[in-house]
Motif scaffolding. Sequence first.
Motif, mmCIF file in Angstrom:
data_model
loop_
_atom_site.group_PDB
_atom_site.id
_atom_site.type_symbol
_atom_site.label_atom_id
_atom_site.label_comp_id
_atom_site.label_asym_id
_atom_site.label_seq_id
_atom_site.Cartn_x
_atom_site.Cartn_y
_atom_site.Cartn_z
ATOM 1 N N ASP A 130 0.822 -1.215 0.000
ATOM 2 C CA ASP A 130 0.000 0.000 0.000
ATOM 3 C C ASP A 130 0.854 1.262 0.000
ATOM 4 N N ALA A 131 2.032 1.184 0.633
ATOM 5 C CA ALA A 131 2.899 2.362 0.716
ATOM 6 C C ALA A 131 3.758 2.515 -0.534
ATOM 7 N N ASP A 132 4.369 1.411 -0.992
ATOM 8 C CA ASP A 132 5.226 1.486 -2.173
ATOM 9 C C ASP A 132 5.459 0.073 -2.699
ATOM 10 N N SER A 133 4.836 -0.237 -3.807
ATOM 11 C CA SER A 133 4.978 -1.567 -4.405
ATOM 12 C C SER A 133 6.016 -1.588 -5.519
ATOM 13 N N THR A 134 6.685 -0.463 -5.755
ATOM 14 C CA THR A 134 7.611 -0.351 -6.877
ATOM 15 C C THR A 134 8.700 -1.430 -6.870
ATOM 16 N N PRO A 135 9.323 -1.745 -5.719
ATOM 17 C CA PRO A 135 10.372 -2.771 -5.749
ATOM 18 C C PRO A 135 9.878 -4.117 -6.282
ATOM 19 N N LEU A 136 8.640 -4.489 -5.954
ATOM 20 C CA LEU A 136 8.112 -5.759 -6.450
ATOM 21 C C LEU A 136 7.785 -5.673 -7.942
ATOM 22 N N THR A 137 7.101 -4.619 -8.358
ATOM 23 C CA THR A 137 6.737 -4.503 -9.777
ATOM 24 C C THR A 137 7.976 -4.381 -10.655
ATOM 25 N N ASN A 138 9.009 -3.709 -10.157
ATOM 26 C CA ASN A 138 10.268 -3.628 -10.910
ATOM 27 C C ASN A 138 10.904 -5.004 -11.061
ATOM 28 N N LEU A 139 10.873 -5.778 -9.976
ATOM 29 C CA LEU A 139 11.451 -7.122 -10.017
ATOM 30 C C LEU A 139 10.722 -7.984 -11.045
ATOM 31 N N ILE A 140 9.391 -7.942 -11.025
ATOM 32 C CA ILE A 140 8.598 -8.741 -11.972
ATOM 33 C C ILE A 140 8.938 -8.353 -13.406
ATOM 34 N N GLU A 141 9.027 -7.049 -13.663
ATOM 35 C CA GLU A 141 9.322 -6.575 -15.017
ATOM 36 C C GLU A 141 10.722 -6.955 -15.453
ATOM 37 N N LYS A 142 11.708 -6.804 -14.561
ATOM 38 C CA LYS A 142 13.088 -7.138 -14.919
ATOM 39 C C LYS A 142 13.261 -8.640 -15.120
ATOM 40 N N ALA A 143 12.528 -9.432 -14.332
ATOM 41 C CA ALA A 143 12.588 -10.884 -14.523
ATOM 42 C C ALA A 143 12.079 -11.249 -15.917
ATOM 43 N N LYS A 144 10.987 -10.625 -16.340
ATOM 44 C CA LYS A 144 10.466 -10.888 -17.687
ATOM 45 C C LYS A 144 11.477 -10.494 -18.752
ATOM 46 N N ASN A 145 12.189 -9.403 -18.524
ATOM 47 C CA ASN A 145 13.186 -8.947 -19.501
ATOM 48 C C ASN A 145 14.363 -9.910 -19.619
ATOM 49 N N THR A 146 14.585 -10.722 -18.596
ATOM 50 C CA THR A 146 15.660 -11.722 -18.654
ATOM 51 C C THR A 146 15.128 -13.098 -19.026
ATOM 52 N N GLY A 147 13.845 -13.184 -19.372
ATOM 53 C CA GLY A 147 13.260 -14.455 -19.789
ATOM 54 C C GLY A 147 12.783 -15.331 -18.655
#
Length: 403
Positions: free
Chosen positions: A74-91
Amino acid sequence: MNETIRSTEPPPITSTLVHAPLRHSAAWWKSGIIADIPGHMGAAELDWLSGSLRDYAKVGCTAILVRPSQLDFDADSTPLTNLIEKAKNTGMRTIVRVSGGGEFINGVFTESPSAFRYFEKGPEKTLERARFALQHGADGIDLGFLIAPEMDPSHESSLNQLDSLVKAIHKFAYNHHPGSIVGGFALIQPESTYQHYLDSYLFHHLRDNRLLDVAWDAKSIRDRITRTLDSRNELGQVSVWRTSSTFTDTVPQEMTKAWYQHDSGRRRRALTMLAMALPGVVYFRGNRILDLPWLLAEPSVKAMTADDIAHYRTMMTAAARLRLARGLGVGSLAWVEGAPWANRDVMVQVGTHTLTVLNTSDEVITVPSGMRPLLSSEHLVLDHTDPDSQLVRPGECAWFDAP
């Protein structure tokens, strides 16, 4: 069903088929290699991991499993969403763990009557966090260690609560992210509870401790693999393998016959290579590949030297490439019997023209020269011109090309 594998040396080796490929088994979650990143993670840990994902991708991982229990969505989900996106970028895919009733006390894994930690704060909040993760691109939700209802005095209501939670997460996964999965981890005892998890919850990945605390002998290991394959094949479920965990590093004294009571590093590598040859999904502990800063003080982590980690990483990389190239994760599996060169304490299996030999005996085994060596848990890249490459030493697992 019996088949015959042709050998250059008589007598012929016979094999009994115990697993045939499942339909649609090429899906990522049916044959993948998943790095289970241990620890309760917050923003700092997720950011660090985001910058290190390529190390896992290079090893051949198809997904990572994280538990961001210290991150307030609720305060800041950016670290998780960034991780999900970067994981997709690495396959790679991302599985988010939202609960789990296990704690580490003095470095030893201990069952806990509470499945919720930090910002998970109970079933309703955990359900919200699961839905949020799926809405933001997570490819799976994991419930972590499932608490045996016998641990809770009000275990009937506890089990009902879990039933509701699992059903709701399945619904979210189906509606919010096509192809996403639901998983968990359970002990095989008590058997009735484990069977309930397997039959009723329809987990895509239900990990267990069949290979985590198995005795170091070929028959015990083979029997446990057979039971896993039989139970999953009957239900049409994918088999999930795990050969290492924190409690296999801390060596509980009551488990005197467990494989890790002696020469644990060597045997862990052998069992990991064995698992990489089995049909289904392989989970391994993420700190086998990288030193994770938030775990450096853990006794189980201190037990692994830099050389151990380097060896494990090299072995996993080579095994993952061969596993993919040969289709071991989606292929058939047969037990090999009657080989004159293997004693009763040597387990031999074959799948997609790959012979796997696990030596739990005290003798050095010589595999016939007609079987070309591919990979060994100890010697890694083998010199095919070296006669010693046909040897499988005690505590070693090796792969050979089966004609």
